[in-house]
Design a protein around this motif. Sequence first.
Motif, PDB file in Angstrom:
ATOM      1  N   GLY A  70      61.542  10.776 -37.160  1.00 19.79           N
ATOM      2  CA  GLY A  70      62.089  11.551 -36.125  1.00 19.79           C
ATOM      3  C   GLY A  70      61.796  11.184 -34.757  1.00 19.79           C
ATOM      4  N   ILE A  71      61.723   9.784 -34.522  1.00 15.57           N
ATOM      5  CA  ILE A  71      61.288   9.540 -33.075  1.00 15.57           C
ATOM      6  C   ILE A  71      62.773   9.310 -32.428  1.00 15.57           C
ATOM      7  N   THR A  72      63.810   9.323 -32.654  1.00 15.02           N
ATOM      8  CA  THR A  72      65.077   9.273 -31.859  1.00 15.02           C
ATOM      9  C   THR A  72      65.777  10.702 -31.836  1.00 15.02           C
ATOM     10  N   LYS A  73      65.097  11.725 -32.096  1.00 12.15           N
ATOM     11  CA  LYS A  73      65.486  12.871 -32.152  1.00 12.15           C
ATOM     12  C   LYS A  73      65.679  13.519 -30.803  1.00 12.15           C
ATOM     13  N   GLY A  74      66.847  13.935 -30.241  1.00 15.98           N
ATOM     14  CA  GLY A  74      66.786  14.527 -29.069  1.00 15.98           C
ATOM     15  C   GLY A  74      67.266  13.630 -27.879  1.00 15.98           C
ATOM     16  N   LEU A  75      67.248  12.223 -28.475  1.00 15.09           N
ATOM     17  CA  LEU A  75      67.730  11.118 -27.243  1.00 15.09           C
ATOM     18  C   LEU A  75      68.936  11.467 -26.591  1.00 15.09           C
ATOM     19  N   THR A  76      69.271  11.009 -25.355  1.00 16.73           N
ATOM     20  CA  THR A  76      70.621  11.262 -24.858  1.00 16.73           C
ATOM     21  C   THR A  76      71.619  10.334 -25.230  1.00 16.73           C
ATOM     22  N   GLU A  77      72.889  10.387 -24.967  1.00 19.46           N
ATOM     23  CA  GLU A  77      73.886   9.474 -25.545  1.00 19.46           C
ATOM     24  C   GLU A  77      73.790   8.011 -24.768  1.00 19.46           C
ATOM     25  N   GLU A  78      73.217   8.218 -23.345  1.00 18.83           N
ATOM     26  CA  GLU A  78      72.749   6.895 -22.747  1.00 18.83           C
ATOM     27  C   GLU A  78      71.749   6.322 -23.329  1.00 18.83           C
ATOM     28  N   GLN A  79      70.743   6.940 -23.684  1.00 18.17           N
ATOM     29  CA  GLN A  79      69.476   6.200 -24.394  1.00 18.17           C
ATOM     30  C   GLN A  79      70.257   5.370 -25.657  1.00 18.17           C
ATOM     31  N   PHE A  80      70.852   6.225 -26.466  1.00 20.43           N
ATOM     32  CA  PHE A  80      71.372   5.554 -27.733  1.00 20.43           C
ATOM     33  C   PHE A  80      72.259   4.368 -27.416  1.00 20.43           C
ATOM     34  N   GLU A  81      73.010   4.666 -26.297  1.00 20.27           N
ATOM     35  CA  GLU A  81      73.762   3.281 -26.072  1.00 20.27           C
ATOM     36  C   GLU A  81      73.073   2.260 -25.601  1.00 20.27           C
ATOM     37  N   SER A  82      72.098   2.500 -24.729  1.00 25.83           N
ATOM     38  CA  SER A  82      71.402   1.522 -24.350  1.00 25.83           C
ATOM     39  C   SER A  82      70.496   0.465 -25.490  1.00 25.83           C
ATOM     40  N   MET A  83      70.009   1.472 -26.312  1.00 28.81           N
ATOM     41  CA  MET A  83      69.395   0.968 -27.467  1.00 28.81           C
ATOM     42  C   MET A  83      70.371   0.109 -28.339  1.00 28.81           C
ATOM     43  N   ILE A  84      71.496   0.374 -28.504  1.00 27.94           N
ATOM     44  CA  ILE A  84      72.299  -0.285 -29.335  1.00 27.94           C
ATOM     45  C   ILE A  84      72.764  -1.697 -28.822  1.00 27.94           C
ATOM     46  N   SER A  85      72.985  -1.618 -27.277  1.00 27.72           N
ATOM     47  CA  SER A  85      73.367  -2.647 -26.618  1.00 27.72           C
ATOM     48  C   SER A  85      72.232  -3.613 -26.514  1.00 27.72           C
ATOM     49  N   VAL A  86      70.991  -3.278 -26.516  1.00 26.86           N
ATOM     50  CA  VAL A  86      69.833  -4.254 -26.509  1.00 26.86           C
ATOM     51  C   VAL A  86      69.822  -4.852 -27.789  1.00 26.86           C
ATOM     52  N   SER A  87      69.898  -4.101 -28.862  1.00 24.71           N
ATOM     53  CA  SER A  87      69.858  -4.507 -30.299  1.00 24.71           C
ATOM     54  C   SER A  87      71.024  -5.525 -30.552  1.00 24.71           C
ATOM     55  N   LEU A  88      72.073  -5.287 -30.295  1.00 24.86           N
ATOM     56  CA  LEU A  88      73.312  -6.007 -30.539  1.00 24.86           C
ATOM     57  C   LEU A  88      73.349  -7.501 -29.750  1.00 24.86           C
ATOM     58  N   GLY A  89      72.563  -7.215 -28.584  1.00 21.53           N
ATOM     59  CA  GLY A  89      72.296  -8.575 -27.787  1.00 21.53           C
ATOM     60  C   GLY A  89      71.416  -9.630 -28.533  1.00 21.53           C
ATOM     61  N   MET A  90      70.863  -9.156 -29.562  1.00 22.52           N
ATOM     62  CA  MET A  90      69.830 -10.344 -30.329  1.00 22.52           C
ATOM     63  C   MET A  90      70.884 -10.845 -31.339  1.00 22.52           C
ATOM     64  N   LYS A  91      71.949 -11.491 -30.816  1.00 27.57           N
ATOM     65  CA  LYS A  91      72.608 -12.258 -31.678  1.00 27.57           C
ATOM     66  C   LYS A  91      72.249 -13.164 -32.782  1.00 27.57           C
ATOM     67  N   PRO A  92      70.985 -13.993 -32.344  1.00 30.93           N
ATOM     68  CA  PRO A  92      70.878 -14.911 -33.509  1.00 30.93           C
ATOM     69  C   PRO A  92      70.018 -14.228 -34.654  1.00 30.93           C
ATOM     70  N   LEU A  93      69.467 -13.054 -34.609  1.00 36.91           N
ATOM     71  CA  LEU A  93      68.583 -12.259 -35.435  1.00 36.91           C
ATOM     72  C   LEU A  93      69.788 -11.898 -36.435  1.00 36.91           C
ATOM     73  N   TRP A  94      70.903 -11.270 -35.736  1.00 38.50           N
ATOM     74  CA  TRP A  94      71.739 -10.473 -36.441  1.00 38.50           C
ATOM     75  C   TRP A  94      72.753 -11.819 -37.377  1.00 38.50           C
ATOM     76  N   GLU A  95      72.954 -12.643 -36.898  1.00 38.22           N
ATOM     77  CA  GLU A  95      73.588 -13.868 -37.605  1.00 38.22           C
ATOM     78  C   GLU A  95      72.611 -14.299 -38.768  1.00 38.22           C
ATOM     79  N   ASN A  96      71.262 -14.447 -38.426  1.00 36.18           N
ATOM     80  CA  ASN A  96      70.613 -14.896 -39.536  1.00 36.18           C
ATOM     81  C   ASN A  96      70.617 -13.905 -40.817  1.00 36.18           C
ATOM     82  N   ALA A  97      70.309 -12.672 -40.183  1.00 38.10           N
ATOM     83  CA  ALA A  97      70.302 -11.329 -41.466  1.00 38.10           C
ATOM     84  C   ALA A  97      71.605 -11.386 -42.056  1.00 38.10           C
ATOM     85  N   LEU A  98      72.908 -11.258 -41.399  1.00 38.74           N
ATOM     86  CA  LEU A  98      73.900 -10.971 -41.888  1.00 38.74           C
ATOM     87  C   LEU A  98      75.063 -11.885 -42.149  1.00 38.74           C
TER      88      LEU A  98
END
Lengths: 359, 359
Positions: free
Chosen positions: A311-339
């Motif tokens: 439950g560590i992401t419980k109560g995060l703001t919309e902005e925080q979620f968006e920021s996490m998602i953007s940082v994560s999706l920025g790791m392109k080589p990791l995603w390409e390797n995995a998927l």
Amino acid sequence: MAQFRNFRMVNYVVYGRGSFNQLDEILAPQRKGDAPMIFFVDEYFQDQQEFLSRIPLRGKDKIVIIDVTYEPKTSGVDKLRDDLKAEFGTVSGIIGIGGGSVMDTAKAVALMMTNPGSSVDYQGWDLVKVPGVYKAGIPTIAGTGAEVSRTCVLTGPTRKLGMNSDFTTFDQIVLDPELCKTVPANQRFYTAMDCFIHCVESLNGTYLNAFSQSYGEKAQVLCEEVFLDKDVWDDECDEKLVMASYAGGMSIAYSQVGVAHAVSYGLAYVLGTKHGIGNCIVFDKLEEYYPEGVEKFKRMVEKHKIEIPQGITKGLTEEQFESMISVSLGMKPLWENALGKDWESIMTREKLRALYERL
Amino acid sequence: MAQFRNFRMVNYVVYGRGSFNQLDEILAPQRKGDAPMIFFVDEYFQDQQEFLSRIPLRGKDKIVIIDVTYEPKTSGVDKLRDDLKAEFGTVSGIIGIGGGSVMDTAKAVALMMTNPGSSVDYQGWDLVKVPGVYKAGIPTIAGTGAEVSRTCVLTGPTRKLGMNSDFTTFDQIVLDPELCKTVPANQRFYTAMDCFIHCVESLNGTYLNAFSQSYGEKAQVLCEEVFLDKDVWDDECDEKLVMASYAGGMSIAYSQVGVAHAVSYGLAYVLGTKHGIGNCIVFDKLEEYYPEGVEKFKRMVEKHKIEIPQGITKGLTEEQFESMISVSLGMKPLWENALGKDWESIMTREKLRALYERL
């Protein structure tokens, strides 16, 4: 352009129980006149006088205790560099004694002693152009692989990204399993899982070759021997885990981490979640991507009675979620390797948001 | 005195099918003015124009075909050095492309370009005091581990002994499994068994630690995957065998070979028996010392329809037997590793004579 990375190895490796005692002798030929060796020591050891007294200080040598409350920041690296320059002008070398954060700080400061500007300028790939001062890494907890990697991960004003370069690799590492003896069981587990998880990610990735496969398989097997086969923690466990960390780090040469690391980077950026525990929090929910690895992981968690935070992401703001998602999706080589090449159509922002909400 | 060896690693490793094509790019920054790169190439390739044309010659660069009828001799090394000095004065580097003999010759000549006197003067441990010229190793057959070792084994006027030193290790290795594709099956087997046998010896030795154990176990498993589990020889076999050789070589850092190598050294000295086949001839008769390893070895021999030569010591003179025994018993660390501190009371001259007579 080169098809295969010409992998820069650590120049010298000493492995052995008690090999820390050889440090004075190992450093002697690296001393330049009266320029000091600077020992960056994990704050974990700050009150352990017996351990500190074993550090072979000569002349102007200095121990600097490194605060590891947060993972290394570019601002912290720059300040350490500025302080050392102000006090000594130049140094013979930087010796990092501790976990991944301390080793990465040692690498970064060693580079910044000779490279102009801020460490922010070198976050990326092959931006470092000048060798740093001599640097050695001495892990006191096993699993990060930082002892053999060509990066040092830093959180900067806009991103968490390493100074990846051939100059980043240590000149020397001292692998003494005895130094890991007193690590608290929880921390030991999280850090070891960093190794286990990145093995699962790289062995199931699309970037693999036989070099990385053989290192990754060995590292994973060693983790399983230690955390699944053994019933008591003994010296042999520390010895094998130190090797697992080393082999896991080497396996990165021709492979890439995957979903757990990509998602965990987002947590780290927004919440400051540390790498080891962050990977565990994420990996625990990745049965869809790594069914066999996650099953083994859950058995290890159970056997060692570890509580994975929920439950560590419980109560995060919309902005925080968006920021996490953007940082994560920025790791392109990791995603390409995995998927694979089509990862963007598989891991949409919506799907990643749903995953973050489960953590 | 240091308790654990501070192991000098190869500086750069590139691993990958087709990575040989990157050689020009890899060598470019190592060229010193117009001093040439010298390519020592196994005589196996002397008529393979297509392969030879892939060697990236620039300016005064030269290909030197290396005769591997016999294992490298100190006299041959000195002569190669003298010829290169006479023709070029100095060179940018020596690149060894071939099996263990060619790689060892490349290491030795690279050292002798800068160290005065004869290579005989440096047979031993840490006698080399000055770095050689740049040197790179490119194995075209897998198993010797010469690509990562800190020695180059030379037969001199009085003994077969390597130039063991931190300066002996290659600066660069290029591990391209494609280069091993055309190796004849028999030769491939003998050379791979050099790796398998030294893993068995080191894993059953008294000198082992977790570093060498993990490398040795991986190398042995890779050999077994290739020679016992697989039914056809394919690209994956070459890829794994190249890694087995590398891992086997790394395992030597904190371990030692044993009975097979010690006995085989005697054969090599008196009969000129090559290292790979010599180890097989000896190991085939070592069920008393390595029961499990010899059983697996015999299964591999049978599966791959290899004829291990028999009766090779028949008709030798008393003097020849005595010489073999003396050379073999001179390899003290090998015997101590295999049989413990009391090895001299276990492996008497009589017992060793009986073993040699069975070969």
